[in-house]
Enzyme design. Structure first.
Site, PDB file in Angstrom:
ATOM      1  N   THR A 147     -26.977   4.856  -5.124  1.00 31.31           N
ATOM      2  CA  THR A 147     -26.076   4.483  -4.785  1.00 31.31           C
ATOM      3  C   THR A 147     -25.943   4.215  -3.207  1.00 31.31           C
ATOM      4  O   THR A 147     -26.799   5.172  -2.898  1.00 31.31           O
ATOM      5  CB  THR A 147     -24.678   5.358  -5.366  1.00 31.31           C
ATOM      6  OG1 THR A 147     -25.075   6.469  -4.602  1.00 31.31           O
ATOM      7  CG2 THR A 147     -24.714   5.578  -6.728  1.00 31.31           C
ATOM      8  N   GLU A 173     -23.843   2.633 -11.136  1.00 25.81           N
ATOM      9  CA  GLU A 173     -23.619   3.662 -12.271  1.00 25.81           C
ATOM     10  C   GLU A 173     -23.222   2.915 -13.615  1.00 25.81           C
ATOM     11  O   GLU A 173     -23.665   3.623 -14.772  1.00 25.81           O
ATOM     12  CB  GLU A 173     -22.508   4.710 -12.037  1.00 25.81           C
ATOM     13  CG  GLU A 173     -22.798   5.592 -10.929  1.00 25.81           C
ATOM     14  CD  GLU A 173     -22.457   5.199  -9.566  1.00 25.81           C
ATOM     15  OE1 GLU A 173     -22.402   3.837  -9.279  1.00 25.81           O
ATOM     16  OE2 GLU A 173     -22.242   6.285  -8.433  1.00 25.81           O
ATOM     17  N   LYS A 194      -1.542   5.214   1.752  1.00 26.78           N
ATOM     18  CA  LYS A 194      -0.375   6.330   1.213  1.00 26.78           C
ATOM     19  C   LYS A 194       0.829   6.278   2.400  1.00 26.78           C
ATOM     20  O   LYS A 194       0.718   7.122   3.243  1.00 26.78           O
ATOM     21  CB  LYS A 194      -0.712   7.747   0.785  1.00 26.78           C
ATOM     22  CG  LYS A 194       0.416   8.449   0.083  1.00 26.78           C
ATOM     23  CD  LYS A 194      -0.337   9.583  -0.712  1.00 26.78           C
ATOM     24  CE  LYS A 194       0.924   9.751  -1.817  1.00 26.78           C
ATOM     25  NZ  LYS A 194       0.826  11.030  -2.592  1.00 26.78           N
ATOM     26  N   TRP A 214       2.364   4.010  -2.725  1.00 26.90           N
ATOM     27  CA  TRP A 214       1.022   3.487  -2.560  1.00 26.90           C
ATOM     28  C   TRP A 214       0.896   2.071  -2.168  1.00 26.90           C
ATOM     29  O   TRP A 214       1.556   1.158  -2.636  1.00 26.90           O
ATOM     30  CB  TRP A 214      -0.068   3.738  -3.766  1.00 26.90           C
ATOM     31  CG  TRP A 214      -0.039   5.199  -4.069  1.00 26.90           C
ATOM     32  CD1 TRP A 214       0.582   5.880  -4.959  1.00 26.90           C
ATOM     33  CD2 TRP A 214      -1.165   6.057  -3.541  1.00 26.90           C
ATOM     34  NE1 TRP A 214      -0.077   7.043  -5.246  1.00 26.90           N
ATOM     35  CE2 TRP A 214      -0.979   7.276  -4.272  1.00 26.90           C
ATOM     36  CE3 TRP A 214      -2.092   6.036  -2.492  1.00 26.90           C
ATOM     37  CZ2 TRP A 214      -1.779   8.365  -3.950  1.00 26.90           C
ATOM     38  CZ3 TRP A 214      -2.870   6.898  -2.348  1.00 26.90           C
ATOM     39  CH2 TRP A 214      -2.606   8.178  -2.807  1.00 26.90           C
TER      40      TRP A 214
END
Ligand code: ADP
Length: 539
Positions: A181, A326, A437, A442
């Site tokens: 990754t 992944e 935030k 949000w």
């Protein structure tokens, strides 16, 4: 009672054999570093991949040994994709856009034994070769120049093969490839694919309601072969016998458009920033190219609806995919179902701008802040967790931790926050770490930046969360205007006003020539946050 079915292993050996026998005359084309076109067939690819496997075994490769590649997208890299696993080895693709120290760290962590490297990338290898312990370095001699001392020519290496290669026995769960990754948080982590996971992923990716690959296609991956196996395209394309076209190191808009035209490409793939560039090149000169009807898998980051609409004007159909290293990586694809298309063009576009429907065999759930499963109502948000035959259950040589894998049933925690609607379409709101935030509420940076990119004067836009003395965090928009245009903050916020509540709009805009990109070509929010850390809010 027992099933009467045979239990034959799912291996890449099978795909290589079938490709050689059935599609021997099908062409594989590469745009070479010197800009010439190299052409050969699946028959040549088959013979050379097996020669690579035989030479690797003769060089002492043992089951599970890692062979790294430091290569652009081209036919030799494809040979490595199949030849290394055929020998029982593990293909480890190195990201050539990483810092040399990071590449060295990854080579050492993976314990790579051999390396295949493009001669045009030797200057990069030299920067870290002293830090790593590679037994043999095979140089792909594209330039025809002699290879440096201490390394050997890939061509000479495979020429030692006798041609009567026999596949070593393997289990379908044997490793065949690995990829790290990009490590935006902490050290990069290695994901190890198996023959079985790679074969099943190729089948899933080729399905009609996924990328719909067939031997009718000419396939050109712009996504690098070191970025999650070019999203599995080389495996899927070889499985179906599609013509394959590789761009080599030439990834600029004009070179790609020329290849699309002359090689009759029907399927391509890459991250949104690539296509934003191509759309600009097309808009600047719409008459220049005679492009075939083409599909493009676009993913790795959210795809702005304006990009999908813009490409449609040229007969280029964007298909959004979602996934990560992944998840092999394709785990969802967004093609609107008939009942959605029946609602009209706008509904279809809105759905094509989502991340899509989860692939067969992959389970998905949304887990909210309280650890409960969120309903599929298109509104409730939660972290996407997945599990399935091509989803990793751990990282190479790293202890399994609960922040990455939920303990009940080993679900992978993706770190992506999303909603899922009643039709099962996933909409990514943000990465957990990129959500804004503001005063306890949000705000989705993805929604904002995609809406801003819908403005005709904007070429690229990214929105980041910045600390704010009163609201905790507020959105800061960084915008690259289209050539010759001068959008301003007031105009852009007016443009956004009918889609967002007022408190969601960016407080400030920064206009710039370029947005920093990650090693896989996505907007680098980490770098942006660093660049703007001293930003002073205007109000
Ligand atoms: P990295 O970006 O860390 O290099 P990957 O290439 O594996 O690693 O990227 C995976 C991430 O990319 C996902 O977790 C998700 O945040 C993002 N991503 C991929 N596809 C999409 C999509 N269609 N929409 C939004 N985000 C996406």
């Amino acid at each position: 009672m027992q099933s009467t079915m045979m239990d034959t292993p799912l291996t890449l050996d099978h795909l290589l054999e079938r490709a050689g026998k059935v599609f021997g005359n099908v062409e594989i084309v590469t745009h070479m570093p010197d800009k010439s076109l190299h052409r050969y067939t699946y028959g040549d690819f088959y013979q050379r991949s097996r020669a690579l496997a035989e030479a690797l075994l003769a060089a002492g490769l043992k089951r599970g040994d890692r062979v790294a590649t430091l290569c652009w997208n081209h036919y030799v890299h494809l040979e490595a994709y199949f030849g290394i696993p055929a020998a029982g080895g593990v293909l480890h693709t190195l990201n050539l856009r990483l810092h040399p120290d990071d590449i060295a760290w990854i080579v050492n962590h993976a314990k790579d034994r051999f390396l295949i490297v493009d001669d045009v990338l030797l200057p990069l290898l030299q920067k870290f070769q002293g830090e790593v312990d590679l037994e043999r370095v095979l140089v792909v001699p594209f330039s025809g120049k002699p290879v440096p001392e201490g390394s050997e020519s890939y061509e000479d290496f495979i020429a030692t093969a006798s041609g009567d290669f026999e596949y070593p026995e393997k289990d379908e769960n044997d490793p065949c490839g690995m990829c790290y990754t990009s490590g935006t948080t902490g050290r990069p982590k290695g994901v190890v694919y198996s023959h079985r996971s790679t074969c099943l992923h190729a089948l899933g990716a080729a399905l009609p309601d996924s990328t719909g690959l067939s031997f009718q296609d000419g396939v050109l991956p712009v996504v690098p072969m070191f970025h999650a196996n070019a999203w599995g395209m080389p495996y899927a394309a070889t499985m179906v016998g599609a013509r394959q076209i590789f761009p080599g190191p030439h990834l600029d808009g004009d070179s790609l458009l020329k290849l699309y035209e002359t090689e009759q490409v029907t399927m391509s793939a890459g991250v949104p920033t690539i296509w934003l560039g191509i759309l600009q090149a097309l808009d600047a000169n719409p008459e220049k190219w005679k492009l075939p009807a083409m599909r493009m898998t676009v993913g790795g980051a959210a795809v702005p609806e304006s990009l999908i609409r813009g490409m449609d004007k040229y007969g280029l159909r964007v298909i959004q995919g979602w996934g990560m290293t992944e998840t092999s990586p394709l785990a969802a694809v967004s093609i609107p179902r008939p009942e959605i298309s029946a609602k009209g063009e706008d509904a279809a576009y809105a759905y094509r701008a989502k991340a899509g429907v989860i692939s067969p065999f992959v389970d998905i759930r949304l887990i909210d802040d309280d650890g409960k499963e969120a309903p599929w109502d298109g509104e409730s948000m939660g972290e996407i967790q997945v599990r399935g035959p091509w989803i990793t259950g751990k990282y190479h040589d790293v202890p399994v931790s609960e922040d990455k894998f939920a303990p009940d049933g080993g679900w992978l925690r993706t770190g992506d926050v999303a909603t899922i609607d009643e039709y099962g379409y996933i909409k990514i709101t943000d990465r957990t770490k990129d959500l804004i935030k503001s005063g306890g509420e949000w705000i989705s940076s993805v929604d904002l930046e995609n809406a801003i990119m819908g403005h005709p004067d904007v070429a690229e836009a990214a929105v980041i969360a910045m600390p704010h003395p009163k609201w905790d965090e507020r959105p800061l928009a960084v915008v690259v205007p289209r050539a010759g245009k001068k959008p301003d903050a007031a105009t852009l916020n007016t443009f956004l006003a009918d889609r967002f509540a007022k408190w969601m709009l960016p407080d400030d805009y920064v206009f710039t020539d370029e947005i920093p990109k990650t090693s896989t070509g996505k907007f680098s929010k980490l770098t942006m946050r660093e660049q703007h850390k001293d930003h002073e809010w205007s109000a």
